[in-house]
Design an enzyme around this catalytic site. Structure first.
Site, PDB file in Angstrom:
ATOM      1  N   CYS A  90      71.150  55.022 108.778  1.00 19.81           N
ATOM      2  CA  CYS A  90      70.945  55.138 110.219  1.00 19.81           C
ATOM      3  C   CYS A  90      70.729  53.763 110.840  1.00 19.81           C
ATOM      4  O   CYS A  90      70.573  52.759 110.133  1.00 19.81           O
ATOM      5  CB  CYS A  90      69.759  56.054 110.511  1.00 19.81           C
ATOM      6  SG  CYS A  90      70.136  57.804 110.275  1.00 19.81           S
ATOM      7  N   HIS A 107      67.885  54.856 116.384  1.00 14.82           N
ATOM      8  CA  HIS A 107      66.490  55.190 116.648  1.00 14.82           C
ATOM      9  C   HIS A 107      65.619  53.937 116.761  1.00 14.82           C
ATOM     10  O   HIS A 107      65.967  52.852 116.296  1.00 14.82           O
ATOM     11  CB  HIS A 107      65.940  56.123 115.558  1.00 14.82           C
ATOM     12  CG  HIS A 107      65.930  55.526 114.171  1.00 14.82           C
ATOM     13  ND1 HIS A 107      64.889  54.753 113.686  1.00 14.82           N
ATOM     14  CD2 HIS A 107      66.840  55.607 113.164  1.00 14.82           C
ATOM     15  CE1 HIS A 107      65.149  54.396 112.440  1.00 14.82           C
ATOM     16  NE2 HIS A 107      66.326  54.892 112.103  1.00 14.82           N
TER      17      HIS A 107
END
Length: 428
Positions: A358, A339
Site C-alpha cells: 500500500c 493512506h
C-alpha cells in the site's frame, strides 16, 4: 543485349510481385479500424491512384523511418512491407497489389497514430480506465487520418496527437539527445516515460493522481498541471506495489486497519505467540467470523499457527493506527490503497520502499481537501480521537489514479531526473 535486359526486367517484376504476395499474408493490427476508415472516406483509394497518393506514401514512409524520434519502433508499423509497396509506380500495379497497398499503409498509419496518442504499452497489471475510452479513441484516430485526406500535413496531425505541456517536450528532447549519443539504457527508460505520458494525458482528465514507484512521489494534477506534490512510501521489492489504473472513490476518516491474512500469519501471529501482551500495545482487536470482538486474553495463543488461526486481526482507530487517521479507497483488485501513517518520520528517508504494497502519503489532509466536495474538519482529524468510528466520505466525482513505474521523469524544477530501478523491472 536487349533480350537480356527484358529478361532482367521481367525477373525484377516477378520478384516484386512475389514480395507483394508475401506481404499479402501479413496480419493487420487493426482490421476493423481499417475497414471503418474506408467507410468514412467513402472511397477505396487513399494511398494509391495518382501522383499525390504516391507522394503521400513517401511522406508517411519518411515518418516511419524516423519513428525512433518519438521513442517508437518502425518495425511495429509494417516497415518492410511499406518499403516494398512504396516502389509501386503508376501503370505497374495490379488490383491485388493496389488493395494490399491500401490496407498495409492504412493499418500502419492507424497503428502509429494510436501508439503516439495512447502510448504503446502502459505496463499496467490492471487498467480500469482504458476500455471505457476505446470507441472515443477510435474516432479520434480515424478523424486524424481523414484529416490527411483534407490536405493537412503529417506534422500538424502528429502534433495534434502528442501530449501538450513542457514535461513531455523536455523528456522527448532528452530522449533524442540520448539517442544521438547511443545511451541505450537511458533511451529505454525515457521510452517508458514518454509512453506513460501519452497514456495518461490522452484521457484529458480534469484532475487525476499519479504515483510513481521509483521516485516514491505522488502528484495531484489539475488540467495537466501539478497542484500538489508529496513523498510517499511504497512496497519493498519483496512486496511490490502493483502498477495499475483505477479510481479513488472515497476517503475514510479514522479507518480500521484490517490486517491482511498474509501479515497476520507471517508476522503478527509468531509475535503474539511469544508475547500476547503486544496485542494490547499495538491496539489490535481479534474479530471472529461474525464480526464480534473477542477478548485476546481468553485465547491460548501458543496453540495457534498459520494453519489453524480462526480469527482475523483489526487495529483500532486513532493516531496509533498504521493507516493514520485517513484512508483513500481505490477500486483496484489488489486491495492496495493510499493512506496516512502513524510514522511521519518515514518521509524524511530517501529510501522509501518498505511497505507491504500500500501507499503511505505525506500530505493526506491537503489531498483530501482537493478531491472532496467539502473540506475536512482539520481539528477533528488532528485531535487523534481514540476508538472513533470510521467515517466514509464519498467523492462527488471519482478521481483517476495511475500507479506507474517510471525510472525517468521531471522534477519540480522541470529538469530530467533518473531513478533507481528498485524492483529490477528494466532489462539492460
Amino acid at each position: 543485349m536487349i533480350r537480356h535486359l527484358v529478361l532482367f526486367t521481367l525477373f525484377c517484376c516477378n520478384i516484386f510481385i512475389i514480395q507483394a504476395q508475401k506481404n499479402n499474408s501479413e496480419t493487420l493490427r487493426y482490421p476493423e479500424m481499417v475497414s471503418a476508415f474506408y467507410t468514412l472516406l467513402d472511397k477505396q483509394n487513399f494511398w494509391t491512384g495518382d501522383t499525390a497518393a504516391a507522394s503521400l506514401r513517401n511522406k508517411f514512409l519518411t515518418v516511419i523511418d524516423s519513428a525512433e524520434n518519438w521513442g517508437l519502433a518502425g518495425n511495429d508499423y509494417h516497415y518492410t512491407a511499406l518499403h516494398e509497396l512504396v516502389k509501386i509506380a503508376p501503370g505497374e500495379e495490379d488490383s491485388g497489389i493496389l488493395k494490399r497497398c491500401e490496407l498495409i499503409f492504412t493499418d500502419a498509419a492507424i497503428s502509429f497514430f494510436k501508439d503516439l496518442y495512447e502510448g504503446s504499452n502502459n505496463n499496467a497489471r490492471h487498467d480500469e480506465l482504458s476500455s471505457k475510452y476505446t470507441e472515443i479513441n477510435k474516432r479520434i484516430i480515424l478523424n486524424r487520418l481523414v484529416a490527411l485526406c483534407n490536405g493537412n500535413c503529417f506534422e500538424d496531425v502528429i502534433n495534434s496527437l502528442e501530449p501538450a505541456g513542457d514535461a513531455y517536450a523536455v523528456l522527448k528532447s532528452e530522449y533524442q539527445r540520448q539517442a544521438a549519443s547511443h545511451s541505450f539504457y537511458n533511451m529505454m527508460q525515457l521510452k517508458r516515460t514518454l509512453n506513460y505520458l501519452r497514456w495518461i494525458n490522452h484521457f484529458k482528465f480534469e484532475r487525476y493522481i499519479v504515483v510513481n514507484i521509483p521516485s516514491a512521489e505522488l502528484g495531484y494534477y489539475q488540467a495537466d498541471t501539478v497542484a500538489l506534490r508529496m513523498k510517499v512510501v511504497v512496497g519493498k521489492p519483496s512486496t511490490q506495489t502493483p502498477r495499475f489504473a483505477a479510481y479513488c472513490n472515497k476517503v475514510i476518516l479514522y479507518p480500521y486497519w484490517n490486517v491482511p491474512a498474509s501479515i497476520t500469519n507471517k508476522e503478527l501471529l509468531p509475535l503474539f505467540r511469544k508475547s500476547p501482551g503486544l496485542i494490547e500495545d499495538m491496539k489490535m482487536q481479534v474479530i471472529d467470523n461474525n464480526g464480534k470482538i473477542i477478548d485476546p486474553s481468553s485465547l491460548n495463543w501458543s496453540s495457534y499457527n498459520k494453519y489453524n488461526f480462526p480469527y482475523r486481526l483489526r487495529q483500532s482507530t486513532g493516531c496509533d493506527n498504521a493507516l493514520g487517521v485517513m484512508k483513500f479507497n481505490l477500486t483496484d483488485p489488489f486491495n492496495v490503497y493510499m493512506h496516512d501513517t502513524n510514522n511521519k518520520l518515514a518521509f524524511l528517508r530517501s529510501n522509501r520502499f518498505y511497505s507491504h504494497g500500500c501507499i503511505r502519503i505525506e500530505k493526506p489532509l491537503e489531498l483530501a481537501n482537493l478531491i472532496l466536495p467539502t473540506p475536512v474538519d482539520s481539528t477533528f482529524i488532528q485531535s487523534c480521537l481514540k476508538d472513533e468510528k470510521p467515517m466514509e466520505l464519498d467523492l462527488t466525482n471519482t478521481v483517476p489514479v495511475f500507479i506507474i513505474y517510471s525510472t525517468a521523469g521531471i522534477n519540480a524544477d522541470n529538469n530530467v531526473v533518473y531513478y533507481k530501478d528498485v524492483y529490477k523491472l528494466l532489462k539492460r
